[in-house]
Scaffold this active site. Structure first.
Site, PDB file in Angstrom:
ATOM      1  N   CYS A   1       7.048  -2.618   0.758  1.00 19.20           N
ATOM      2  CA  CYS A   1       8.055  -2.975   1.555  1.00 19.20           C
ATOM      3  C   CYS A   1       9.189  -2.131   0.960  1.00 19.20           C
ATOM      4  CB  CYS A   1       7.777  -4.571   1.491  1.00 19.20           C
ATOM      5  SG  CYS A   1       6.993  -5.537   2.372  1.00 19.20           S
TER       6      CYS A   1
ATOM      7  N   ASN B   1      10.980 -10.650   8.175  1.00 24.41           N
ATOM      8  CA  ASN B   1       9.992  -9.247   7.447  1.00 24.41           C
ATOM      9  C   ASN B   1      10.125  -8.199   7.747  1.00 24.41           C
ATOM     10  OD1 ASN B   1       9.405  -7.861   5.571  1.00 24.41           O
ATOM     11  ND2 ASN B   1       8.297  -8.978   4.040  1.00 24.41           N
TER      12      ASN B   1
ATOM     13  N   HIS C   1      15.389  -7.132  -0.055  1.00 23.38           N
ATOM     14  CA  HIS C   1      14.066  -6.555   1.061  1.00 23.38           C
ATOM     15  C   HIS C   1      14.326  -7.869   1.315  1.00 23.38           C
ATOM     16  CE1 HIS C   1      11.013  -6.603   2.511  1.00 23.38           C
ATOM     17  NE2 HIS C   1      10.246  -7.108   1.997  1.00 23.38           N
TER      18      HIS C   1
HETATM   19  O1  UT7 Z   1       7.035  -7.984   2.249  1.00 28.36           O
HETATM   20  C1  UT7 Z   1       6.518  -8.892   1.029  1.00 28.36           C
HETATM   21  C2  UT7 Z   1       6.738  -9.645  -0.624  1.00 28.36           C
HETATM   22  N1  UT7 Z   1       6.292 -10.754   0.969  1.00 28.36           N
HETATM   23  C3  UT7 Z   1       6.778 -11.122   0.449  1.00 28.36           C
HETATM   24  O2  UT7 Z   1       7.609 -11.929  -0.381  1.00 28.36           O
HETATM   25  C4  UT7 Z   1       6.475 -13.498   0.712  1.00 28.36           C
HETATM   26  C5  UT7 Z   1       5.772 -14.527  -0.482  1.00 28.36           C
HETATM   27  N2  UT7 Z   1       5.895 -15.742  -0.137  1.00 28.36           N
HETATM   28  C6  UT7 Z   1       6.320 -16.300   0.932  1.00 28.36           C
HETATM   29  O3  UT7 Z   1       7.530 -16.454   0.811  1.00 28.36           O
HETATM   30  C7  UT7 Z   1       5.606 -17.945   0.653  1.00 28.36           C
HETATM   31  O4  UT7 Z   1       4.969 -17.992   0.043  1.00 28.36           O
HETATM   32  C8  UT7 Z   1       5.455 -18.126   2.264  1.00 28.36           C
HETATM   33  C9  UT7 Z   1       6.437 -18.052   3.558  1.00 28.36           C
HETATM   34  C10 UT7 Z   1       4.514 -17.014   3.112  1.00 28.36           C
HETATM   35  C11 UT7 Z   1       4.347 -19.480   2.209  1.00 28.36           C
HETATM   36  O5  UT7 Z   1       5.959 -20.350   1.407  1.00 28.36           O
HETATM   37  P1  UT7 Z   1       5.091 -21.806   0.856  1.00 28.36           P
HETATM   38  O6  UT7 Z   1       6.102 -22.284   0.155  1.00 28.36           O
HETATM   39  O7  UT7 Z   1       5.192 -20.408  -0.640  1.00 28.36           O
HETATM   40  O8  UT7 Z   1       4.078 -22.590   1.620  1.00 28.36           O
HETATM   41  P2  UT7 Z   1       2.050 -22.422   0.816  1.00 28.36           P
HETATM   42  O9  UT7 Z   1       1.498 -21.147   1.566  1.00 28.36           O
HETATM   43  O10 UT7 Z   1       2.398 -22.492  -0.686  1.00 28.36           O
HETATM   44  O11 UT7 Z   1       1.841 -23.778   2.183  1.00 28.36           O
HETATM   45  C12 UT7 Z   1       2.011 -25.156   1.578  1.00 28.36           C
HETATM   46  C13 UT7 Z   1       1.922 -25.187   3.187  1.00 28.36           C
HETATM   47  C14 UT7 Z   1       0.364 -25.911   3.865  1.00 28.36           C
HETATM   48  O12 UT7 Z   1      -0.395 -26.693   3.619  1.00 28.36           O
HETATM   49  P3  UT7 Z   1      -0.584 -27.619   2.284  1.00 28.36           P
HETATM   50  O13 UT7 Z   1      -2.034 -26.883   1.739  1.00 28.36           O
HETATM   51  O14 UT7 Z   1       0.803 -27.898   1.322  1.00 28.36           O
HETATM   52  O15 UT7 Z   1      -1.130 -28.554   3.690  1.00 28.36           O
HETATM   53  C15 UT7 Z   1       0.490 -24.356   4.711  1.00 28.36           C
HETATM   54  O16 UT7 Z   1      -1.070 -24.532   5.544  1.00 28.36           O
HETATM   55  O17 UT7 Z   1       2.250 -24.559   4.602  1.00 28.36           O
HETATM   56  C16 UT7 Z   1       1.512 -25.543   5.347  1.00 28.36           C
HETATM   57  N3  UT7 Z   1       1.575 -23.407   6.086  1.00 28.36           N
HETATM   58  C17 UT7 Z   1       2.642 -24.128   7.309  1.00 28.36           C
HETATM   59  N4  UT7 Z   1       2.449 -24.823   7.862  1.00 28.36           N
HETATM   60  C18 UT7 Z   1       3.395 -24.703   8.866  1.00 28.36           C
HETATM   61  C19 UT7 Z   1       1.728 -22.132   5.456  1.00 28.36           C
HETATM   62  N5  UT7 Z   1       1.793 -21.809   6.892  1.00 28.36           N
HETATM   63  C20 UT7 Z   1       2.848 -22.692   8.123  1.00 28.36           C
HETATM   64  C21 UT7 Z   1       2.532 -22.705   9.566  1.00 28.36           C
HETATM   65  N6  UT7 Z   1       3.750 -23.690  10.139  1.00 28.36           N
HETATM   66  N7  UT7 Z   1       3.595 -20.911   9.561  1.00 28.36           N
END
Ligand code: UT7
Length: 312
Positions: free
Chosen positions: A113, A269, A239
């Protein structure tokens, strides 16, 4: 020895994949995606559409915009992490598609990225050294090739597309690519990487934490390095990984949100194409005007991160 921007072009595949489309095929919701990422839709390339196809269209449009042909360019640098072929480079394939006959060189950079910042960094070095006079930078990605459809936490995040910028040598060091900084920490491989069978592995929260730390730090560093105060910067184009990361970065830097360009809602992204596509979008929609100063921070797999200052 500096440069100036003389042309831009972009390409987004026709097919738009909305959050509602994802709701139909996996356990997710529009509400979750919008709340956690700010994404609403993204463009998906056709199965038979390649990174080289998209890069070629963006390059053609940039050349038309500049009133040039490929033989007027003397170096092409492509930022991509998703080429279909290991060799030759996408850059050389684009030369072939455009019928270049002047034996100009081309190569790809793989900075994930941060790829387009790595490409700008190379271009700045070539201009400073007086080695090349007209350089085309292309950011092109087919991220959908890497989607792991069994992992909802990464499947919804990415889109496809390509953007191209053409810079020309200039005697002014206050236009074009004014400054760049690129960094990497290979010890952080585990939190975000590809696999040999073309899947993305990401620990979202860990990646998030690094992104909100490294992007503002790179932005701050480059302003100090270039001796340019924050109030002189007209726009920040971060980004486009996640709206929350962008908002947090703006807050850390004390930048008003009106000065931050956001396309993550429309493109999601697009990795190495992200910032180039965003700038093309801003020109097409009269958001950013010629002559304005842009601060470009980026962050991605590697880990890699960096920033560029560009007067467009
Ligand atoms: O471009 C390169 C760099 N990339 C980035 O900078 C991405 C950085 N990370 C992020 O943007 C975020 O971490 C994400 C958008 C990927 C995830 O968001 P988050 O707030 O960190 O969520 P999480 O991974 O902590 O997951 C929270 C909950 C989980 O459920 P439980 O365990 O709390 O019940 C996940 O299973 O959200 C759930 N979850 C979803 N729910 C609905 C994860 N993906 C989804 C989804 N739809 N697509």
């Amino acid at each position: 020895m500096g440069s100036r921007l003389i042309g831009y072009g972009s390409y987004l595949p026709e097919r738009i994949m909305t959050n509602q489309d994802f709701e139909r095929i996996m356990d997710t919701s529009d509400e979750w995606i919008v709340q956690r990422t700010g994404m609403r839709e993204r463009h998906f390339a056709r199965d038979d559409e390649t990174v080289t196809d998209m890069a070629t269209v963006a390059a053609t449009r940039a050349l038309e915009n500049a009133g040039l042909t490929i033989d007027d360019i003397d170096l092409v640098i492509v930022a991509t992490t998703t080429p279909e072929l290991d060799f030759p480079s996408v850059g050389v394939q684009v030369l072939g598609r455009l019928g270049a006959s002047s034996n100009l060189p081309a190569f790809d950079v793989r900075g994930a990225c941060t790829g387009y910042i790595y490409a700008l960094h190379c271009a700045r070095a070539f201009f400073t050294a007086g080695i090349h006079r007209r350089i085309m930078i292309i950011g092109a990605e087919k991220m959908t090739r890497f989607i792991d459809w069994s992992d909802r936490s990464t499947a919804v995040l990415f889109g496809d597309g390509a953007g191209a910028l053409i810079f020309e040598h200039s005697t002014s060091s206050y236009s074009g690519i004014i400054d760049t900084v690129v960094m990497a920490d290979g010890r952080e491989f585990d939190i975000l990487h590809g696999t040999p069978d073309h899947h993305i592995v990401m620990t979202g929260p860990e990646t998030y934490r690094r992104a909100v730390q490294h992007m503002p730090a790179a932005a701050q560093y480059i302003m100090e390095h270039a001796g340019i105060p924050a109030e002189n910067v007209d726009w920040i184009i971060p980004h486009q990984a996640n709206l929350r990361i962008i908002q947090s970065g703006a807050e850390r830097l004390g930048f008003p949100l009106e000065k931050i360009l956001i396309t993550v809602d429309k493109h999601a992204n697009t990795s190495g194409a992200s910032g180039v596509l965003a700038l093309a979008y801003a020109f097409d929609n009269d958001i950013i005007k010629r002559g304005q100063l842009i601060l470009y921070p980026a962050f991605g797999s590697g880990l890699t991160w960096g920033a560029a200052l560009i007067r467009v």
